[in-house]
Enzyme design. Sequence first.
Site, PDB file in Angstrom:
ATOM      1  N   GLY A 168       2.218   2.344  10.423  1.00  0.00           N
ATOM      2  CA  GLY A 168       2.881   3.168  10.366  1.00  0.00           C
ATOM      3  C   GLY A 168       3.564   4.011  11.903  1.00  0.00           C
ATOM      4  N   LYS A 218       0.402   4.618  -0.223  1.00  0.00           N
ATOM      5  CA  LYS A 218      -0.163   5.524  -0.180  1.00  0.00           C
ATOM      6  C   LYS A 218      -0.031   6.230  -1.122  1.00  0.00           C
ATOM      7  CE  LYS A 218       0.167   3.513   5.064  1.00  0.00           C
ATOM      8  NZ  LYS A 218      -0.101   3.579   6.483  1.00  0.00           N
ATOM      9  N   GLU A 237      -7.100   4.507   7.855  1.00  0.00           N
ATOM     10  CA  GLU A 237      -6.693   6.564   7.408  1.00  0.00           C
ATOM     11  C   GLU A 237      -8.085   7.119   6.194  1.00  0.00           C
ATOM     12  OE1 GLU A 237      -2.846   5.903   5.579  1.00  0.00           O
ATOM     13  OE2 GLU A 237      -1.682   5.205   7.029  1.00  0.00           O
ATOM     14  N   GLU A 245      -5.773  -4.534  10.226  1.00  0.00           N
ATOM     15  CA  GLU A 245      -4.789  -3.344  10.822  1.00  0.00           C
ATOM     16  C   GLU A 245      -4.784  -2.715  12.234  1.00  0.00           C
ATOM     17  OE1 GLU A 245      -2.513  -2.505   6.595  1.00  0.00           O
ATOM     18  OE2 GLU A 245      -4.220  -1.323   6.676  1.00  0.00           O
ATOM     19  N   HIS A 261      -9.832   0.887   4.351  1.00  0.00           N
ATOM     20  CA  HIS A 261      -8.307   1.525   5.668  1.00  0.00           C
ATOM     21  C   HIS A 261      -8.471   2.867   6.712  1.00  0.00           C
ATOM     22  CE1 HIS A 261      -4.276   3.083   6.425  1.00  0.00           C
ATOM     23  NE2 HIS A 261      -3.915   1.825   6.070  1.00  0.00           N
ATOM     24  N   ASN A 298       0.940  -1.203   0.304  1.00  0.00           N
ATOM     25  CA  ASN A 298       0.223   0.070   0.160  1.00  0.00           C
ATOM     26  C   ASN A 298       0.962   1.112  -0.130  1.00  0.00           C
ATOM     27  OD1 ASN A 298      -1.364   2.292   0.327  1.00  0.00           O
ATOM     28  ND2 ASN A 298      -2.107   1.393   2.586  1.00  0.00           N
ATOM     29  N   SER A 349       2.835  -1.648  10.348  1.00  0.00           N
ATOM     30  CA  SER A 349       4.696  -2.126  10.834  1.00  0.00           C
ATOM     31  C   SER A 349       4.846  -3.804  10.321  1.00  0.00           C
ATOM     32  CB  SER A 349       4.861  -1.895  12.153  1.00  0.00           C
ATOM     33  OG  SER A 349       4.788  -0.463  12.197  1.00  0.00           O
TER      34      SER A 349
HETATM   35  C1  PEP Z   1      -0.757   0.270   5.481  1.00  0.00           C
HETATM   36  O1  PEP Z   1      -1.420   1.226   6.237  1.00  0.00           O
HETATM   37  O2  PEP Z   1      -1.637  -0.335   5.374  1.00  0.00           O
HETATM   38  C2  PEP Z   1       0.497   0.050   6.704  1.00  0.00           C
HETATM   39  C3  PEP Z   1       0.589  -1.395   7.202  1.00  0.00           C
HETATM   40  O3  PEP Z   1       1.056   0.562   6.865  1.00  0.00           O
HETATM   41  P1  PEP Z   1       2.542   0.331   7.839  1.00  0.00           P
HETATM   42  O4  PEP Z   1       3.164  -0.985   7.100  1.00  0.00           O
HETATM   43  O5  PEP Z   1       3.810   1.310   7.092  1.00  0.00           O
HETATM   44  O6  PEP Z   1       2.402   0.073   9.231  1.00  0.00           O
END
Ligand code: PEP
Length: 252
Positions: A175, A11, A99, A169, A97, A9, A215
Site C-alpha cells: 500500500g 481488504k 495487517e 509481501e 497478512h 485482496n 504495490s
Molecule cells: C496486500 O495487502 O496484500 C497488498 C499486496 O496490498 P497492495 O497491493 O495495495 O500493496
Amino acid sequence: MRKKIVAGNWKMNTTLEEGVQLAKEVNEALATTEGVKCDVVICVPFTHLAIINQVIDKDRLGLGAENCADHLKGAYTGEVSAPMVASTGANYVILGHSERRQYYGETPEILKTKVNLALEEGLTPIFCIGEVLEQREDGSYLDVVKAQIEESLFDLDAEQFGKIILAYEPVWAIGTGKTATDDQAQEMHAFIRKVIADKYGKEVADNTSILYGGSCKPSNAAQLFAKPDVDGGLIGGASLKCADFMGIVNAF
Ligand code: PEP
C-alpha cells in the site's frame, strides 16, 4: 508443475452492493478474455462471500476469505470460523497478512492453528510472509521470512504443505506505492523455495506457488512475473478496479 495465480485482496473495502458489482465485472472480464494464463482468485470481506459465490463462475474465478478464526466454533463473539467460510462456497483463505499480524496481534502460534483449521475444511490457505523495512535494511530479511515459514507451517506434513500457496509481501511495499524490484522479489522467492526444498524436498518446493505482493500494478506486474520463482501476485489496491486487476492478470 506449480500454478500461476493472481489473487485480489479487497481488504475492508466495498459495500455489499459495490462488491457484488466488482465481482461481476471481473467474472465478465475473464469470460471475455482469450487465453488467460493464470488462476484468478478474489478474496473478499466475509459479508460478501455467500452472495458473490452465487454470481461468479467458480471454474474461472476462485473465491476466498481474508481471514478465519483460530477456533472451530463456540463463544467467540464476532469471529468467523473456517467451516463458516467453507459453507459460503469459498475455497481460499488469506492467513497471516501483515495487517493481521500487526493490528490484531496474530502470532505464529495462532496462525499455525488457523492454517490447520483451514486445511481441515478443504480451504486453500494463501499464507503471507514478509519483513518490515528495518529488517530489509539491517539485512535480516531472509532469516525473518524463514522463521515465519518454519514457525507456522513446518509442523505440516508434505501432503498438507502441498496445499499451501505462499505470498511474499514485504511490509514496506504494501500500500506504499514502493514495489520490491524484480531482483529483490526473485532473491526472496528463490530463497523461500530452497527453505521448502530443505524441509520437504525438491518436488514439493517446485510445486509450491509463491506469489509476490506489495504495490503490484499493471505497469510492474509483467517484469515481476517474468522472474522464474515469482508465480503470480497477491494484489491489494489494484484489485479494487476491474481494469487494473485484469491488467495484472494479463501480465502473464
Ligand atoms: C496486500 O495487502 O496484500 C497488498 C499486496 O496490498 P497492495 O497491493 O495495495 O500493496
